[in-house]
Design a protein around this motif. Structure first.
Motif, PDB file in Angstrom:
ATOM      1  N   CYS A   5       0.833  -1.214   0.000  1.00 51.92           N
ATOM      2  CA  CYS A   5       0.000   0.000   0.000  1.00 51.92           C
ATOM      3  C   CYS A   5       0.864   1.258   0.000  1.00 51.92           C
ATOM      4  N   ASP A  20       3.913   1.547  -1.233  1.00 48.04           N
ATOM      5  CA  ASP A  20       4.507   1.660  -2.567  1.00 48.04           C
ATOM      6  C   ASP A  20       3.506   2.181  -3.589  1.00 48.04           C
ATOM      7  N   GLU A  21       2.268   1.708  -3.525  1.00 44.59           N
ATOM      8  CA  GLU A  21       1.233   2.180  -4.447  1.00 44.59           C
ATOM      9  C   GLU A  21       0.952   3.667  -4.246  1.00 44.59           C
ATOM     10  N   ALA A  22       0.885   4.088  -3.011  1.00 45.35           N
ATOM     11  CA  ALA A  22       0.626   5.500  -2.731  1.00 45.35           C
ATOM     12  C   ALA A  22       1.782   6.371  -3.198  1.00 45.35           C
ATOM     13  N   ARG A  23       2.989   5.928  -2.932  1.00 44.22           N
ATOM     14  CA  ARG A  23       4.161   6.701  -3.358  1.00 44.22           C
ATOM     15  C   ARG A  23       4.253   6.774  -4.880  1.00 44.22           C
ATOM     16  N   ALA A  24       3.801   5.724  -5.562  1.00 42.07           N
ATOM     17  CA  ALA A  24       3.855   5.689  -7.034  1.00 42.07           C
ATOM     18  C   ALA A  24       3.012   6.787  -7.659  1.00 42.07           C
ATOM     19  N   VAL A  25       1.990   7.252  -6.937  1.00 39.97           N
ATOM     20  CA  VAL A  25       1.158   8.335  -7.457  1.00 39.97           C
ATOM     21  C   VAL A  25       1.483   9.668  -6.775  1.00 39.97           C
ATOM     22  N   GLY A  26       2.606   9.713  -6.050  1.00 43.61           N
ATOM     23  CA  GLY A  26       3.072  10.967  -5.466  1.00 43.61           C
ATOM     24  C   GLY A  26       2.526  11.319  -4.097  1.00 43.61           C
ATOM     25  N   ALA A  27       1.877  10.381  -3.429  1.00 45.71           N
ATOM     26  CA  ALA A  27       1.296  10.677  -2.113  1.00 45.71           C
ATOM     27  C   ALA A  27       2.335  10.553  -1.004  1.00 45.71           C
TER      28      ALA A  27
END
Length: 86
Positions: free
Chosen positions: A10, A12-19
């Motif tokens: 989760c 990694d997914e958030a960081r992938a969209v800049g969060a």
């Protein structure tokens, strides 16, 4: 977010969209958790189910608390309402 692997995915997914990603972990003793669940069970909201002591015990054994190493992977808490949580 019961396991390190789930939290990693989760994050990694958030960081992938800049969060930014902050993990708030409250280390509560089992007896306190059971006290809170017991009070919740006494006033069950519509559409919820009773959680037994055995269920809570079984689930608590599945939880992987975050280590200091894992916590270091998250952004620092900056919101005033959550600063100071451990």
């Amino acid at each position: 977010m019961w396991s390190r692997a789930e939290r990693d995915a989760c994050r990694d997914e958030a960081r992938a969209v800049g969060a930014r990603v902050v993990l708030c972990f409250l280390d509560v003793p089992f007896d306190e958790l059971w006290d809170r669940v017991s009070r919740r069970n006494a006033e069950l909201p519509v559409g919820t189910f009773d959680i037994s002591w055995a269920d809570l015990l079984r689930w608590s054994k599945l939880f992987e608390p975050p280590t200091a190493e894992e916590l270091a992977l998250y952004d620092q808490q900056t919101h005033p309402a959550i600063t100071g949580l451990t």
